[in-house]
Motif scaffolding. Structure first.
Motif: not given
Length: 309
Positions: A136-158
Motif C-alpha cells: 500500500x505504501x509503495x502504491x502511495x509512493x508511485x502515486x506521489x511520483x506521478x502527481x508531482x514529478x519530484x526526484x527520488x531524494x526529494x521524496x525521501x526527505x518529505x
C-alpha cells in the motif's frame, strides 16, 4: 622569493583534500559521493595504464583522451564531468600541469518513460483489506511520483509536516541546489495522502514515506521496493526517475507551459525544461491526416482511370 613546488604524494591524498574542500563549500554527501565514484573509474584506468604513475607529468590532455577510449572499450560512459572538477582542483594547487578538459558533445536521446498502460497497472489501488502495508505504501509512493514529478531524494526527505492540506500545497525542503519549493497538491493526491496517513499514523516530524520500522527510506531501499512492486504488477521497467520523465511528458502534452514546468521540476534553468518541451511539445501524429496537404487535396482518393494495358 623562491616558491616551493607542491607535490601530491598520492591520488588518494588528493581526493581526500578535494573532499575536504567540498565539505567546506557545504556540498551534499550525494555530490561528494558522485565525485568519488567517478574518480574511482579514472584511477582504475591510471593503474591499468601506468606501472609507475608520475602524477605531475602523466596526467595530461593525452591521458584524458586515452581514458575516453578506455571507458568506451569497456562499454561505459567517459564520466569526464565527474573527474574534471577534481583535476581542476589539482591544477589550481599545482599538483598537475594546467590543461583544458573539454566535455564531449552528447547525442540527444529520448528518455525512457512509463507508458500510460504501465502507469494504469501501477496505480491500480490495492485492496486495503488484503494487501500489506508495504504494498500500500509503495502504491502511495508511485502515486506521489506521478502527481508531482519530484526526484527520488526529494521524496525521501518529505515530512508529514510538509503537507498543507488546507492550502493544498507540499513543501519540498531538500531540493537540488538546496532550494525550498512549494508545489501544488492535486485533489487526487490529497485524497490518497489523507487515507495513507490515516493508515500510516506518525507524528509531524516523521518522514512521510517510511520503511517498516518507521524510519527514512534509503535511496537503495526506495529503488528496491519500486522494482519489486513493478515486477509484481507485470511492469518490467523499474526506474524511479522514469516517473519524473513521465510527469514532464504528460504535463507538456496536456497543455502545460515550460515556465510552470520549470518551477514544478525545480530546474535551475529553463534550458533543462526546454528539453522536455522539444521532445513532447507537439504531438506530430495528432490530426496529421486532417492537416497534411496531400490528404487535404484528396489526391489519394481519386479513382485510377488509366488503361491497364
Amino acid at each position: 622569493m623562491i616558491q616551493m613546488q607542491k607535490k601530491l604524494s598520492s591520488l588518494e591524498d588528493g581526493l581526500e583534500e578535494f573532499k575536504t574542500e567540498c565539505k567546506v563549500k557545504n556540498l551534499s554527501n550525494d555530490t561528494i559521493g558522485y565525485y568519488e565514484e567517478n574518480f574511482g573509474y579514472f584511477t582504475d584506468f591510471l593503474n591499468d595504464t601506468f606501472k609507475i604513475l608520475d602524477i605531475k607529468k602523466d596526467i595530461n590532455n593525452q591521458t584524458i583522451k586515452n581514458y575516453i577510449v578506455y571507458m568506451k572499450d569497456k562499454g561505459l560512459k567517459e564520466r569526464l564531468r565527474g573527474i574534471r572538477s577534481i583535476l581542476y582542483y589539482f591544477m589550481d594547487n599545482d599538483y598537475i600541469d594546467n590543461f583544458k578538459i573539454q566535455l564531449l558533445k552528447q547525442d540527444e536521446t529520448i528518455p525512457e518513460v512509463y507508458t500510460d498502460e504501465e502507469i494504469q497497472k501501477l496505480l491500480k489501488k490495492p485492496n486495503t483489506k488484503k494487501c500489506t502495508f508495504a504494498e500500500y505504501r509503495t502504491w502511495a509512493v508511485e502515486s506521489f511520483f506521478v502527481a508531482t514529478g519530484v526526484r527520488s531524494k526529494t521524496l525521501r526527505y518529505i515530512g508529514i509536516k510538509d503537507l498543507d492540506f488546507e492550502n493544498e500545497l507540499i513543501c519540498l525542503t531538500t531540493m537540488k541546489g538546496r532550494k525550498m519549493v512549494f508545489i501544488p497538491m492535486s485533489k487526487s493526491l490529497k485524497k490518497i495522502l489523507i487515507e495513507y496517513l490515516r493508515i500510516r499514523g506518525g507524528e509531524p516530524n516523521d518522514y512521510l514515506f517510511c520503511n517498516l520500522e518507521g524510519k527514512q527510506l534509503t535511496k537503495y531501499a526506495l529503488g528496491d521496493i519500486i522494482s519489486k512492486y513493478n515486477k509484481k504488477r507485470g511492469v518490467d521497467k523499474t526506474g524511479v526517475h522514469l516517473f519524473r520523465h513521465y510527469f514532464a511528458k504528460k504535463y507538456i502534452q496536456n497543455g502545460g507551459n515550460a515556465l510552470k514546468l520549470q518551477k514544478l521540476l525545480a530546474h535551475s534553468t529553463l534550458e533543462q525544461t526546454q528539453h522536455y518541451v522539444n521532445l513532447y511539445g507537439q504531438d506530430l501524429q495528432k490530426d496529421y491526416d486532417q492537416s497534411n496537404p496531400l490528404d487535404q487535396l484528396n489526391m489519394c482518393n481519386d479513382r485510377i482511370k488509366m488503361r491497364i494495358a
